[in-house]
Design an enzyme around this catalytic site. Sequence first.
Site, PDB file in Angstrom:
ATOM      1  N   GLY A   1     -10.439   6.034 -72.182  1.00 11.71           N
ATOM      2  CA  GLY A   1      -9.428   5.832 -73.206  1.00 11.71           C
ATOM      3  C   GLY A   1     -10.042   5.485 -74.541  1.00 11.71           C
ATOM      4  N   ASN A   2      -9.241   5.561 -75.584  1.00 12.05           N
ATOM      5  CA  ASN A   2      -9.733   5.248 -76.921  1.00 12.05           C
ATOM      6  C   ASN A   2      -8.575   4.988 -77.864  1.00 12.05           C
ATOM      7  OD1 ASN A   2      -9.046   8.113 -77.988  1.00 12.05           O
ATOM      8  ND2 ASN A   2     -10.463   8.514 -76.302  1.00 12.05           N
TER       9      ASN A   2
ATOM     10  N   SER B   1     -18.184   6.983 -77.748  1.00 15.07           N
ATOM     11  CA  SER B   1     -18.011   7.679 -76.472  1.00 15.07           C
ATOM     12  C   SER B   1     -18.753   6.987 -75.332  1.00 15.07           C
ATOM     13  CB  SER B   1     -18.515   9.117 -76.604  1.00 15.07           C
ATOM     14  OG  SER B   1     -18.338   9.817 -75.395  1.00 15.07           O
ATOM     15  N   GLY B   2     -18.034   6.776 -74.223  1.00 14.62           N
ATOM     16  CA  GLY B   2     -18.660   6.324 -72.992  1.00 14.62           C
ATOM     17  C   GLY B   2     -19.218   4.923 -72.984  1.00 14.62           C
TER      18      GLY B   2
ATOM     19  N   SER C   1     -15.949   8.946 -79.841  1.00 16.70           N
ATOM     20  CA  SER C   1     -15.204   9.405 -78.673  1.00 16.70           C
ATOM     21  C   SER C   1     -15.156  10.921 -78.593  1.00 16.70           C
ATOM     22  CB  SER C   1     -13.768   8.866 -78.744  1.00 16.70           C
ATOM     23  OG  SER C   1     -12.926   9.539 -77.846  1.00 16.70           O
ATOM     24  N   SER C   2     -15.187  11.436 -77.378  1.00 21.00           N
ATOM     25  CA  SER C   2     -15.097  12.893 -77.190  1.00 21.00           C
ATOM     26  C   SER C   2     -13.759  13.441 -77.669  1.00 21.00           C
ATOM     27  CB  SER C   2     -15.317  13.255 -75.715  1.00 21.00           C
ATOM     28  OG  SER C   2     -14.369  12.597 -74.898  1.00 21.00           O
TER      29      SER C   2
ATOM     30  N   HIS D   1      -5.250   7.244 -76.883  1.00 23.16           N
ATOM     31  CA  HIS D   1      -5.312   8.201 -75.775  1.00 23.16           C
ATOM     32  C   HIS D   1      -5.789   7.446 -74.547  1.00 23.16           C
ATOM     33  CE1 HIS D   1      -5.999  11.665 -73.334  1.00 23.16           C
ATOM     34  NE2 HIS D   1      -7.324  11.574 -73.376  1.00 23.16           N
TER      35      HIS D   1
ATOM     36  N   HIS E   1      -5.722   7.486 -69.903  1.00 20.53           N
ATOM     37  CA  HIS E   1      -5.409   8.212 -68.676  1.00 20.53           C
ATOM     38  C   HIS E   1      -4.679   7.241 -67.753  1.00 20.53           C
ATOM     39  CE1 HIS E   1      -7.771  12.063 -69.122  1.00 20.53           C
ATOM     40  NE2 HIS E   1      -8.138  11.365 -70.181  1.00 20.53           N
TER      41      HIS E   1
END
Length: 232
Positions: free
Chosen positions: A29-30, A46-47, A75-76, A96, A98
Amino acid sequence: MSKYLAIQQSAYDANMQLPKLGLVLFTFGNVSAADRSLGVFAIKPSGVPYEDLSPDKMVIVDFEGKTVQGDLRPSSDTQTHAVLYKHWANIGGIVHTHSTYATAWAQSQRCIPIFGTTHADHNTVDIPCAPPMNDEMIKGNYEYETGFQIMNELKDKGLSYEDIEMILVGNHAPFTWGKTPEKAVYNSAVLECIAQMALLTEQINPKAPKLKDALIKKHFERKHGPDSYYGQ
């Protein structure tokens, strides 16, 4: 002192709310925070695990998706955020995740029906689910195209980003936005709650009717209408 400190702090604070609210697992998420006057946004790297984040690790990116400041890779999903900021002038934060229930509806490629007043307190329509993008878009600049996938679905439904501040991306996961990062996080938590309630509703009664128009209007307008009376 960096001119980006305020949005870096804002992005950090908002990102740290995601695990607290149970909206993310690991690094799934981000959140981003925009500064319209500077034409940039701060976003989670990212990550990087949430416990390892700090305000100075938030990456500064312009609305074309190019890194302006930061040693870490953003972030991707950065290109998706950039597209939405570029085209939607009145948002200041994007989330965003999940999150489990909202993502389950997205994976089912179904809009979330407006079954109850909790939903109507925030939206007057079903939560839209954008169809999975076509193969050509997937093979191209995937994250960039995701932004257009979101915008096109709202356009097809006759909705504006100010009418509704949340969406599901088919077979993917939810995105939410708001005037501030805090509001975008709030919307993400509300969406997850609504998604869970809708699933349970259909399990209890597979033929459950949608909320009638009079209740939709009453509950939305008492919070958001010109004569709203909810809260202080």
